[in-house]
Design an enzyme around this catalytic site. Sequence first.
Site, mmCIF file in Angstrom:
data_model
loop_
_atom_site.group_PDB
_atom_site.id
_atom_site.type_symbol
_atom_site.label_atom_id
_atom_site.label_comp_id
_atom_site.label_asym_id
_atom_site.label_seq_id
_atom_site.Cartn_x
_atom_site.Cartn_y
_atom_site.Cartn_z
ATOM 1 N N LYS A 11 0.843 -1.210 0.000
ATOM 2 C CA LYS A 11 0.000 0.000 0.000
ATOM 3 C C LYS A 11 0.867 1.245 0.000
ATOM 4 C CE LYS A 11 0.512 1.146 4.647
ATOM 5 N NZ LYS A 11 1.355 2.272 4.966
ATOM 6 N N ASP A 142 -2.349 -1.189 10.323
ATOM 7 C CA ASP A 142 -2.554 -1.234 8.869
ATOM 8 C C ASP A 142 -3.151 -2.562 8.393
ATOM 9 O OD1 ASP A 142 -1.449 1.249 8.743
ATOM 10 O OD2 ASP A 142 0.474 0.614 7.921
HETATM 11 O O1 C5P Z 1 -0.136 -0.422 15.185
HETATM 12 P P1 C5P Z 1 1.258 -0.816 14.776
HETATM 13 O O2 C5P Z 1 1.866 -1.799 15.719
HETATM 14 O O3 C5P Z 1 1.342 -1.206 13.340
HETATM 15 O O4 C5P Z 1 2.130 0.530 14.895
HETATM 16 C C1 C5P Z 1 3.541 0.513 14.940
HETATM 17 C C2 C5P Z 1 4.037 1.731 15.683
HETATM 18 O O5 C5P Z 1 3.770 2.920 14.920
HETATM 19 C C3 C5P Z 1 3.359 1.989 17.034
HETATM 20 O O6 C5P Z 1 4.012 1.276 18.054
HETATM 21 C C4 C5P Z 1 3.517 3.494 17.199
HETATM 22 O O7 C5P Z 1 4.809 3.826 17.663
HETATM 23 C C5 C5P Z 1 3.422 4.024 15.782
HETATM 24 N N1 C5P Z 1 2.056 4.485 15.443
HETATM 25 C C6 C5P Z 1 1.588 5.674 15.983
HETATM 26 N N2 C5P Z 1 0.336 6.116 15.659
HETATM 27 C C7 C5P Z 1 -0.453 5.405 14.815
HETATM 28 C C8 C5P Z 1 0.013 4.183 14.229
HETATM 29 C C9 C5P Z 1 1.280 3.747 14.577
HETATM 30 O O8 C5P Z 1 2.279 6.337 16.749
HETATM 31 N N3 C5P Z 1 -1.655 5.860 14.515
#
Ligand code: C5P
Length: 337
Positions: A11, A142
């Site tokens: 993506k 995602d």
């Molecule tokens: O949700 P996911 O584990 O994919 O996100 C990875 C990292 O990206 C999170 O630990 C965070 O540090 C950051 N993140 C964020 N805000 C979001 C999505 C991700 O700060 N909306």
Amino acid sequence: MTAVTARVPAKVNLQLSVGPPGADGYHDLVTVFHALALFDEVTVAPADTDSVVVSGEGARSVPLGPDNLAARAVAALVDAVGPGVRDAPGVAIEIRKRIPVAAGRAGGSADAAGALVACNELWGAGLSHQELGEVAAKVGSDVGFALLGGTAVGLGRGDRVTPALAAGAYHWVLAFAAEQLSTPAVYAACDRLRAGRAGQSDAGGEADHPGPPQLNTALMAALRSGEPAELGPLLSNDLQPAAVSLLPRLRQALAAGREHGALGAIVSGSGPTCAFLGRDGTHARDLAVSLAGAGVCRTVATVTGPAPGATVISAAAAGGPGTRPAGPEAGRPAGRP
Ligand code: C5P
């Protein structure tokens, strides 16, 4: 069923507007996701113990233990449906990567979505699209979009996704960096840059307090028109300054794309992959050749978007002659409609 294979898209974020961090450390987002026709394949099969093997692009930097996002997705599905759903003590997960591993976990979201769809089929769990989406949100921000595909608006952490009205097909060039960037590090750099600018504004510099992020209505109108020339200038990514500050070479890649006539040039998500929009397929191929020749990235790929979300492409029945092949009738989206 002895094995099920799902295909999952890469993506790009056409808009990525980042609000201030919340109490949980996550940032409130308004984003427009766009799935690209560059796919990983995830095969799941019953096994005595859980295992993950990864081959292809950047396979060596993908974790193989329970930290692997596909393995976490399988665990989350078992949690949601109950351990009785498994038809064997373990699951063997095989991931064939074509989406380069750009960050510690990038592309991992796609693999998680693939594992969810494939295990839903393998176990006959029968979860609907929406139910799979709820499991996906627990695995990563995602993952829900990787299930859905197409073009979609993401809110909250990016996990609340709604399909967007979008026309046409777009021709992109992706430029992959040799280096990796960690997503949390890029969000943290974004916060630091903003805090620095806010400090300057207190001392009389320009203000940079991020308000609540808003969906760009002009971008949505451009997507409805299906005109790449309208879409290109509206691409935006609040994480771009942070990604460029951590990896200054990205600035050269973006400049080289613009020099060679890209309609839009952005860092994709938290980087370090850069995405360039071409006028059409021929222009995208020329752009890819120019970018490769400019020596500003490790490798390039031309891809079209939008692409479908996680889709089962083959399923081999126990005692059957082999796989049910991919095709319009075999390739169907995740879950019940
Ligand atoms: O949700 P996911 O584990 O994919 O996100 C990875 C990292 O990206 C999170 O630990 C965070 O540090 C950051 N993140 C964020 N805000 C979001 C999505 C991700 O700060 N909306």
